[in-house]
Motif scaffolding. Sequence first.
Motif, PDB file in Angstrom:
ATOM      1  N   GLY A  43      -3.303  10.173  -7.341  1.00  0.00           N
ATOM      2  CA  GLY A  43      -4.732  10.191  -7.242  1.00  0.00           C
ATOM      3  C   GLY A  43      -4.999  11.391  -6.272  1.00  0.00           C
ATOM      4  N   THR A  44      -4.235  11.799  -5.472  1.00  0.00           N
ATOM      5  CA  THR A  44      -4.619  12.776  -4.437  1.00  0.00           C
ATOM      6  C   THR A  44      -4.134  14.149  -4.772  1.00  0.00           C
ATOM      7  N   PRO A  45      -4.968  15.081  -5.431  1.00  0.00           N
ATOM      8  CA  PRO A  45      -4.705  16.539  -5.798  1.00  0.00           C
ATOM      9  C   PRO A  45      -3.802  17.092  -4.587  1.00  0.00           C
ATOM     10  N   LEU A  46      -2.688  17.567  -5.222  1.00  0.00           N
ATOM     11  CA  LEU A  46      -1.822  18.497  -4.287  1.00  0.00           C
ATOM     12  C   LEU A  46      -1.678  20.063  -4.508  1.00  0.00           C
ATOM     13  N   HIS A  47      -1.842  20.339  -6.295  1.00  0.00           N
ATOM     14  CA  HIS A  47      -1.372  21.468  -6.442  1.00  0.00           C
ATOM     15  C   HIS A  47      -2.308  21.921  -7.797  1.00  0.00           C
ATOM     16  N   LEU A  55      -3.316  15.302   7.347  1.00  0.00           N
ATOM     17  CA  LEU A  55      -2.572  14.103   7.488  1.00  0.00           C
ATOM     18  C   LEU A  55      -2.533  13.470   6.196  1.00  0.00           C
ATOM     19  N   PHE A  56      -3.700  13.532   5.492  1.00  0.00           N
ATOM     20  CA  PHE A  56      -4.046  12.826   4.096  1.00  0.00           C
ATOM     21  C   PHE A  56      -2.950  13.432   3.120  1.00  0.00           C
ATOM     22  N   PHE A  57      -3.084  14.976   3.013  1.00  0.00           N
ATOM     23  CA  PHE A  57      -2.127  15.688   2.219  1.00  0.00           C
ATOM     24  C   PHE A  57      -0.534  15.266   2.341  1.00  0.00           C
ATOM     25  N   PHE A  58      -0.152  15.227   3.502  1.00  0.00           N
ATOM     26  CA  PHE A  58       1.259  15.127   3.681  1.00  0.00           C
ATOM     27  C   PHE A  58       1.545  13.661   3.738  1.00  0.00           C
ATOM     28  N   SER A  59       0.721  12.661   3.791  1.00  0.00           N
ATOM     29  CA  SER A  59       0.707  11.466   3.523  1.00  0.00           C
ATOM     30  C   SER A  59       1.229  11.123   2.095  1.00  0.00           C
ATOM     31  N   ALA A  60       0.515  12.035   1.260  1.00  0.00           N
ATOM     32  CA  ALA A  60       0.765  11.835  -0.268  1.00  0.00           C
ATOM     33  C   ALA A  60       2.172  12.543  -0.371  1.00  0.00           C
ATOM     34  N   TYR A  61       2.609  13.404   0.182  1.00  0.00           N
ATOM     35  CA  TYR A  61       3.692  14.146  -0.098  1.00  0.00           C
ATOM     36  C   TYR A  61       4.758  13.309   0.465  1.00  0.00           C
ATOM     37  N   PHE A  62       4.848  12.708   1.741  1.00  0.00           N
ATOM     38  CA  PHE A  62       5.998  11.706   2.139  1.00  0.00           C
ATOM     39  C   PHE A  62       6.099  10.510   1.163  1.00  0.00           C
ATOM     40  N   ASP A  63       5.030  10.141   0.758  1.00  0.00           N
ATOM     41  CA  ASP A  63       4.952   9.126  -0.264  1.00  0.00           C
ATOM     42  C   ASP A  63       5.781   9.345  -1.409  1.00  0.00           C
ATOM     43  N   CYS A  64       5.471  10.648  -2.169  1.00  0.00           N
ATOM     44  CA  CYS A  64       6.229  11.116  -3.191  1.00  0.00           C
ATOM     45  C   CYS A  64       7.808  11.070  -2.885  1.00  0.00           C
ATOM     46  N   VAL A  65       7.953  11.786  -1.727  1.00  0.00           N
ATOM     47  CA  VAL A  65       9.413  12.252  -1.260  1.00  0.00           C
ATOM     48  C   VAL A  65      10.275  10.862  -1.369  1.00  0.00           C
ATOM     49  N   ALA A  66       9.450   9.613  -0.656  1.00  0.00           N
ATOM     50  CA  ALA A  66      10.155   8.325  -0.628  1.00  0.00           C
ATOM     51  C   ALA A  66      10.411   7.674  -2.130  1.00  0.00           C
ATOM     52  N   THR A  67       9.454   8.149  -2.966  1.00  0.00           N
ATOM     53  CA  THR A  67       9.455   7.541  -4.236  1.00  0.00           C
ATOM     54  C   THR A  67      10.770   8.394  -5.074  1.00  0.00           C
ATOM     55  N   CYS A  68      10.686   9.541  -4.882  1.00  0.00           N
ATOM     56  CA  CYS A  68      11.297  10.369  -6.002  1.00  0.00           C
ATOM     57  C   CYS A  68      12.926  10.657  -5.493  1.00  0.00           C
ATOM     58  N   MET A  69      12.986  10.673  -4.252  1.00  0.00           N
ATOM     59  CA  MET A  69      14.473  11.128  -3.650  1.00  0.00           C
ATOM     60  C   MET A  69      15.248   9.816  -3.359  1.00  0.00           C
ATOM     61  N   LEU A  71       0.878  -1.178   0.142  1.00  0.00           N
ATOM     62  CA  LEU A  71       0.007   0.008  -0.165  1.00  0.00           C
ATOM     63  C   LEU A  71       0.911   1.067  -0.034  1.00  0.00           C
ATOM     64  N   SER A  72       0.670   2.295  -0.691  1.00  0.00           N
ATOM     65  CA  SER A  72       1.112   3.417  -0.564  1.00  0.00           C
ATOM     66  C   SER A  72       0.627   4.167   0.800  1.00  0.00           C
ATOM     67  N   THR A  73       1.568   5.212   1.196  1.00  0.00           N
ATOM     68  CA  THR A  73       1.415   6.000   2.606  1.00  0.00           C
ATOM     69  C   THR A  73      -0.028   6.410   2.508  1.00  0.00           C
ATOM     70  N   GLU A  74      -0.656   6.916   1.650  1.00  0.00           N
ATOM     71  CA  GLU A  74      -2.166   7.523   1.682  1.00  0.00           C
ATOM     72  C   GLU A  74      -2.927   6.352   1.841  1.00  0.00           C
ATOM     73  N   ASP A  75      -2.664   5.262   0.986  1.00  0.00           N
ATOM     74  CA  ASP A  75      -3.875   4.019   1.140  1.00  0.00           C
ATOM     75  C   ASP A  75      -3.773   3.372   2.569  1.00  0.00           C
ATOM     76  N   VAL A  76      -2.624   3.441   3.274  1.00  0.00           N
ATOM     77  CA  VAL A  76      -2.587   2.953   4.556  1.00  0.00           C
ATOM     78  C   VAL A  76      -3.523   4.062   5.425  1.00  0.00           C
ATOM     79  N   MET A  77      -3.395   5.333   5.320  1.00  0.00           N
ATOM     80  CA  MET A  77      -4.110   6.072   6.015  1.00  0.00           C
ATOM     81  C   MET A  77      -5.704   5.906   5.666  1.00  0.00           C
ATOM     82  N   ARG A  78      -6.036   5.781   4.384  1.00  0.00           N
ATOM     83  CA  ARG A  78      -7.392   5.478   3.972  1.00  0.00           C
ATOM     84  C   ARG A  78      -7.871   4.263   4.692  1.00  0.00           C
ATOM     85  N   VAL A  79      -7.290   3.245   4.712  1.00  0.00           N
ATOM     86  CA  VAL A  79      -7.678   1.803   5.294  1.00  0.00           C
ATOM     87  C   VAL A  79      -7.721   2.232   6.906  1.00  0.00           C
ATOM     88  N   ALA A  80      -7.045   2.919   7.400  1.00  0.00           N
ATOM     89  CA  ALA A  80      -6.880   3.030   8.684  1.00  0.00           C
ATOM     90  C   ALA A  80      -8.242   3.987   9.390  1.00  0.00           C
TER      91      ALA A  80
END
Length: 581
Positions: free
Chosen positions: A569-573, A465-479, A160-169
């Motif tokens: 799928g989570t809008p950020l900008h 929480l959901f916004f930064f979950s997506a952003y932390f997932d992005c940073v983990a993937t891209c950096m 699961l992505s970070t935000e997916d985990v938050m959705r399930v939770a």
Amino acid sequence: MANAAFSLDDLNIGVPDKLSSSNKDFESFEEGNRGKLSGSYGAEDWRKTGGIEYWTSEYGFYPDDYRSQEQQQQPFTDYDLLGVSFNAVSAPIQTCLEHGHIPIGNPNVAETKKEKQHPFCLSSLGLLNNYGSGFKRLRGARSEGVNDISMFTEEADRKLSTEDVMRVAGEIFIHSSCKTIDSISVDIHPLNLSFSGLSDQDTRDVDLAVLLLAAAEKVGYQQYDRASRLQKQCEYMSLKTGNPVQRVVYYFSEALREKIERETGGPLSKGLRRKPPFDFEEAMMRPTPTSLACHQELPFSQLTQFAGIQAIVENVAEAKRIHIIDLAIRNGVQWIILMQALASRHECPLELLKVTAVATDPKHIIEGTGERMLSFAQSLGLPFAFKTVMVSDMLDLKEDLFELDVEETIAVYAAFAFRNLLAMPNRIENIMRVMRVINPCLMVVSEIEANHNSPVFVNRFIEVLFFFSAYFDCVATCMKQNCENKEIIESMYFGEVIRNMIAAEGDERQLRHVKFDVWRAFFAQYGMVEAELSMSSLYQAELILKTFACGSSCTLEMNGKCLLVGWKGTPLHSISVWKFL
């Protein structure tokens, strides 16, 4: 490393195809064709002139030095957990910007009926339910409920992505709200849900996220002793250097701890209030390795810049004298793109490019940005002038402070220019009044696509929480892992922003965001009409994504004429173009 500048090779960023001054030769990327952009500037030309490499090599960059009482809530069990719905009502502009509500109806009505205040739990449950429903829609799951969590995964071994985990939770939290959460165990799941589709790590991550939601709920109830016990469990189970979920929980747990200290007058609360707030805007102004890493390695900055500047290029195609008013210039790297596009324009030679930076402080950083821009323009042989309009307060901004020429074509660029002013709507209103008098040919607006401005604590907590979950997932993937810039981004940028949004209230809560629909209603009050983003602008966005290895995880969707840029799928900008009637 403290005194070492970056090498040129370290700062090579991919640039898409050429910026076009016209749409007429464009072939739609939606049909799978490559755009034919005439009279334009592109990647090859960018690299010849150095692009951002020039920016950094000319001026060596060094590492950062950064190493209200709420309404008493009703129990969740008093309400229909999954059948919550809300209707927006009219609200004045100030209420719209303060609370993230959308004004509906006659904008000229000065007094509007006050919105009926639902108990906290209704709106909070609605938010969690909406995020959970979004997860099920994304995963193609059935809508009857969540008696089997395995339906959330497409494959048994899918992580699961970070935000997916938050959705399930969130789904689990809704269904377990009648249980006693204080003593939640990682071995016993509410409603005897099946976790057969999740890995052991995902299951532990979901448990941790449920615990975090429980702690936030108790803070919302003002049950600070119970909240503190849950917060300490989150702190114990999370890691600043763990996986993305553990890191998210770590920073949100820290923010909850500060929130509890502030509300209870704990021993640390006085020191917390004396602590100077982290100046996020100033940090992004400085061309540091961290801010440049954000620009190079995360796709959002380049994507919104290229799409927005493409719109400017198209609207000034026949102008010989161009005046850009930048309401939040920061390090100015975005204007490299425009300078190179104009330098390659042969059909209408440029007589002058003038950029005016509007700011309240700090002047020396703005002047440094101007010096870099002037040097870069000179390297291209581009006639250039840099001006500043410094005011102590945006209420002091007046049209006669700008050096305007009747022969120049004016465009306004507002990238994240308004978010620090949401608590002071009269400042934004004054800016819009001045811009209306100046009457630019267009105004490009980029903003965060989120509602982080709710006065209700737990509503705001869920959204952040959901916004930064997506952003932390992005940073983990891209950096890259174990990257110093990544650690600084998460701790100093994300961590401090989370702390301010979650722990602070009133004037101390400086960073606020509202969604684009709120801005759309607000701009309409000033006689502005939303303009189409051209196919060339959308094409530039598509091309930028192709230059990033993680680009396939970015999502582009239209909200009317506005482009929303998201992560999985989570809008950020958002990016939009406006014109005055």
